[in-house]
Design a protein around this motif. Structure first.
Motif, short mmCIF file in Angstrom:
data_model
loop_
_atom_site.label_atom_id
_atom_site.label_comp_id
_atom_site.label_asym_id
_atom_site.label_seq_id
_atom_site.Cartn_x
_atom_site.Cartn_y
_atom_site.Cartn_z
N SER A 186 46.22 -8.59 11.39
CA SER A 186 45.19 -7.72 12.22
C SER A 186 44.05 -6.79 11.98
CB SER A 186 46.43 -6.70 13.11
OG SER A 186 47.03 -5.76 12.35
N ARG A 187 44.59 -6.20 10.78
CA ARG A 187 43.28 -5.52 10.01
C ARG A 187 42.30 -6.26 9.62
NH1 ARG A 187 46.70 -0.83 6.38
NH2 ARG A 187 46.84 0.67 8.09
N ALA A 188 42.61 -7.59 9.04
CA ALA A 188 41.49 -8.45 8.66
C ALA A 188 40.81 -8.80 9.60
CB ALA A 188 42.12 -9.51 8.02
N ALA A 189 41.06 -8.78 11.10
CA ALA A 189 40.45 -9.39 12.02
C ALA A 189 40.02 -8.39 12.94
CB ALA A 189 41.46 -10.36 12.79
N ASP A 190 39.99 -7.07 12.53
CA ASP A 190 39.55 -5.95 13.59
C ASP A 190 38.09 -5.77 13.23
OD1 ASP A 190 39.47 -4.48 11.13
OD2 ASP A 190 41.06 -3.06 11.80
N GLY A 191 37.39 -6.35 12.41
CA GLY A 191 35.86 -5.95 12.00
C GLY A 191 35.67 -4.82 11.16
N ARG A 192 36.45 -3.89 10.71
CA ARG A 192 36.18 -2.95 10.07
C ARG A 192 36.49 -3.13 8.78
NH1 ARG A 192 40.57 1.31 12.18
NH2 ARG A 192 39.21 3.03 11.61
N GLU A 193 35.63 -2.29 7.75
CA GLU A 193 35.79 -2.24 6.28
C GLU A 193 36.89 -1.73 5.63
OE1 GLU A 193 31.98 -1.21 4.67
OE2 GLU A 193 30.91 -2.61 5.92
N TYR A 194 37.64 -2.29 4.89
CA TYR A 194 38.49 -1.70 4.06
C TYR A 194 38.27 -1.89 2.31
CZ TYR A 194 41.01 -1.90 8.46
OH TYR A 194 41.45 -1.74 9.71
N VAL A 195 38.53 -1.08 1.69
CA VAL A 195 38.78 -1.18 0.16
C VAL A 195 40.00 -1.52 -0.29
CG1 VAL A 195 38.39 0.26 -1.95
CG2 VAL A 195 36.80 0.64 -0.02
N VAL A 196 40.02 -2.70 -0.75
CA VAL A 196 41.33 -3.27 -1.33
C VAL A 196 40.92 -3.90 -2.83
CG1 VAL A 196 43.09 -5.24 -0.85
CG2 VAL A 196 41.86 -4.19 0.98
N PRO A 197 41.80 -3.50 -3.58
CA PRO A 197 41.49 -3.81 -5.02
C PRO A 197 41.78 -5.08 -5.35
CG PRO A 197 43.88 -2.91 -4.82
CD PRO A 197 43.15 -2.48 -3.41
N ALA A 198 41.29 -5.61 -6.48
CA ALA A 198 41.43 -6.97 -7.16
C ALA A 198 42.85 -7.37 -7.14
CB ALA A 198 40.57 -7.27 -8.39
N GLY A 199 43.24 -8.63 -6.57
CA GLY A 199 44.52 -8.72 -6.67
C GLY A 199 45.56 -8.47 -5.00
N GLY A 200 44.51 -7.80 -4.04
CA GLY A 200 45.08 -7.36 -3.03
C GLY A 200 46.19 -6.28 -2.87
N VAL A 201 47.07 -6.37 -1.87
CA VAL A 201 47.98 -5.28 -1.62
C VAL A 201 49.07 -5.56 -2.78
CG1 VAL A 201 49.80 -4.79 0.12
CG2 VAL A 201 47.57 -5.28 0.86
N ARG A 202 49.30 -6.64 -3.18
CA ARG A 202 50.33 -7.03 -4.03
C ARG A 202 50.06 -6.22 -5.48
NH1 ARG A 202 54.30 -10.70 -5.06
NH2 ARG A 202 53.66 -12.14 -3.44
N ALA A 203 48.80 -6.32 -6.16
CA ALA A 203 48.27 -5.45 -7.10
C ALA A 203 48.11 -3.94 -6.81
CB ALA A 203 47.17 -6.17 -7.43
N GLY A 204 47.82 -3.67 -5.72
CA GLY A 204 47.48 -2.28 -5.52
C GLY A 204 48.70 -1.38 -5.11
N LEU A 205 49.65 -1.95 -4.36
CA LEU A 205 50.63 -1.26 -3.69
C LEU A 205 52.23 -1.61 -4.20
CD1 LEU A 205 49.56 -0.70 0.08
CD2 LEU A 205 49.14 0.86 -1.99
N CYS A 206 52.47 -2.94 -4.49
CA CYS A 206 53.83 -3.37 -4.56
C CYS A 206 54.45 -2.97 -5.86
CB CYS A 206 53.56 -5.14 -4.59
SG CYS A 206 55.16 -5.59 -4.81
N GLY A 207 55.73 -2.30 -5.50
CA GLY A 207 56.53 -1.82 -6.46
C GLY A 207 55.96 -0.49 -7.43
N GLN A 208 55.15 0.16 -6.67
CA GLN A 208 54.55 1.39 -7.31
C GLN A 208 54.58 2.66 -6.54
OE1 GLN A 208 50.26 0.27 -8.83
NE2 GLN A 208 50.65 -1.82 -7.91
N ALA A 209 54.57 3.80 -7.31
CA ALA A 209 54.65 5.07 -6.67
C ALA A 209 53.93 6.06 -7.53
CB ALA A 209 55.98 5.35 -6.30
N LEU A 210 53.92 7.35 -7.06
CA LEU A 210 53.39 8.32 -8.05
C LEU A 210 54.23 9.52 -8.10
CD1 LEU A 210 49.61 8.79 -6.75
CD2 LEU A 210 50.38 7.94 -9.04
N LEU A 211 54.82 9.91 -9.38
CA LEU A 211 55.33 11.01 -9.56
C LEU A 211 54.12 12.26 -9.70
CD1 LEU A 211 57.85 9.69 -11.68
CD2 LEU A 211 58.07 9.85 -9.41
N LEU A 212 53.99 13.20 -8.88
CA LEU A 212 53.15 14.24 -9.12
C LEU A 212 53.67 15.46 -9.50
CD1 LEU A 212 51.03 13.69 -5.67
CD2 LEU A 212 50.62 13.01 -8.08
N ARG A 213 53.17 16.23 -10.51
CA ARG A 213 53.52 17.48 -11.09
C ARG A 213 52.56 18.40 -11.20
NH1 ARG A 213 55.78 13.44 -14.45
NH2 ARG A 213 57.83 13.17 -14.58
N PRO A 214 52.72 19.93 -10.97
CA PRO A 214 51.92 20.86 -11.10
C PRO A 214 50.85 20.90 -12.51
CG PRO A 214 53.80 21.77 -10.46
CD PRO A 214 54.04 20.32 -10.99
#
Length: 321
Positions: A293-321
């Protein structure tokens, strides 16, 4: 710089007594048997009383032979009350409401902004500035964030915090690392598929969303003797005592029946939710496809090389002060 996906094992940071630290819940006792008093006894029953049914058997974990059992959220009075007591995220509620109306695809930036209110509560950065920085640096077109790596870079620059990139999912050796991080009072940013009720689901990345987790709720067999105090309103709920050194309890094994819930929040709701850890882990691990649905909505998105799998899958961020 962003830490590598497999950082060297660090000495666990002693937990700090913050409001977002993990409350610890021993299993609730079985409900006592009580007769049904909805209707008065009939005259015949007064002449020939019916013997009461036998008492309910004790739960299996009472003998110590099995791990403790914590009922699901829909059945546990204790978990419901703990959830109701969890207040809204610090910050301006009206400001977030206004910005979300203007930009619906900003869940990642909203999650990062909420984490910032915990990392640096006295020097919070406006959400508009996060949006501006993300666009200027090419991380986003209109507020979307499809790269955990880019999110980490933005967190370091905008919030002045440490950002550790976690790869390989939230299970296995990463599980204890995540839980110890939360017990120490630090936030976790995690992408997942959002269900209709905002909880994690599995839609192959079509409903990719971001959440911030700020605490953990553990179902344990026993509470450490020192450093914890029972909640005055909720018997069975224990909190670390401010100013007191406390030893974290033994974490339930990944394959056991012990209860582990993440105290999480995302930008479409004003309230925290308690999510089963394994449910979050499984949702995060199956983010593979860009939404049709996003691919067909006519809007622009920044997706990294390798797509959603490379950008998000199995990843998280641990933030500390």
């Amino acid at each position: 710089m962003i830490s590598p996906c497999f950082p060297p094992v660090e000495t666990p940071v002693p937990p700090r007594p913050l409001a977002s630290q993990a409350p610890i819940i021993p299993p609730p006792p079985p409900p006592p048997h009580s007769p049904n008093l909805a209707f008065p006894p009939s005259p015949s029953s007064l002449q020939a009383p019916i013997p009461p049914p036998p008492p309910l058997p004790p739960p299996s974990f009472a003998t110590g032979a099995a791990p403790p059992h914590v009922f699901g959220l829909e059945k546990s009075h204790l978990l419901k009350k703990a959830l109701e007591k969890a207040g809204p995220v610090p910050g301006s509620r009206e400001d977030v409401k206004r910005l979300l109306k203007l930009h619906k695809d900003r869940c990642g930036l909203v999650a990062l902004w909420m984490a910032g209110t915990l990392l640096a509560p006295l020097s919070g950065i406006p959400l508009e500035r996060l949006m501006q920085m993300a666009v200027e640096r090419g991380y986003s077109a209109q507020g979307e964030m499809f790269s955990v790596t880019d999110m980490g870079r933005l967190a370091q620059e905008a919030l002045g915090c440490q950002a550790e990139l976690l790869c390989g999912g939230l299970g296995g050796p990463n599980r204890d690392r995540v839980l110890q991080h939360l017990v120490a009072g630090h936030p976790l940013l995690v992408p997942y598929d959002e269900d209709f009720n905002h909880e994690p689901c599995q839609k192959k990345g079509h409903k990719a969303h971001w959440a911030v987790s700020t605490g953990v709720l553990l179902g344990v067999q026993s509470v450490p003797r020192s450093g914890y105090a029972e909640d005055p309103e909720l018997p069975g709920l224990f909190h670390p005592m401010p100013g007191m050194p406390c030893q974290p309890p033994a974490l339930p094994d990944e394959g056991s029946a012990g209860a582990v819930y993440l105290l999480s929040k995302q930008g479409k709701s004003w309230h925290y939710q308690l999510w089963d850890y394994n449910q979050v882990r499984d949702s995060n691990l199956q983010l593979t496809d860009f939404s049709p649905s996003r691919a067909a909505d006519g809007r622009e998105y920044v997706v990294p090389a390798g797509g959603v799998r490379a950008g998000l899958c199995g990843q998280a961020l641990l933030l500390r002060p």
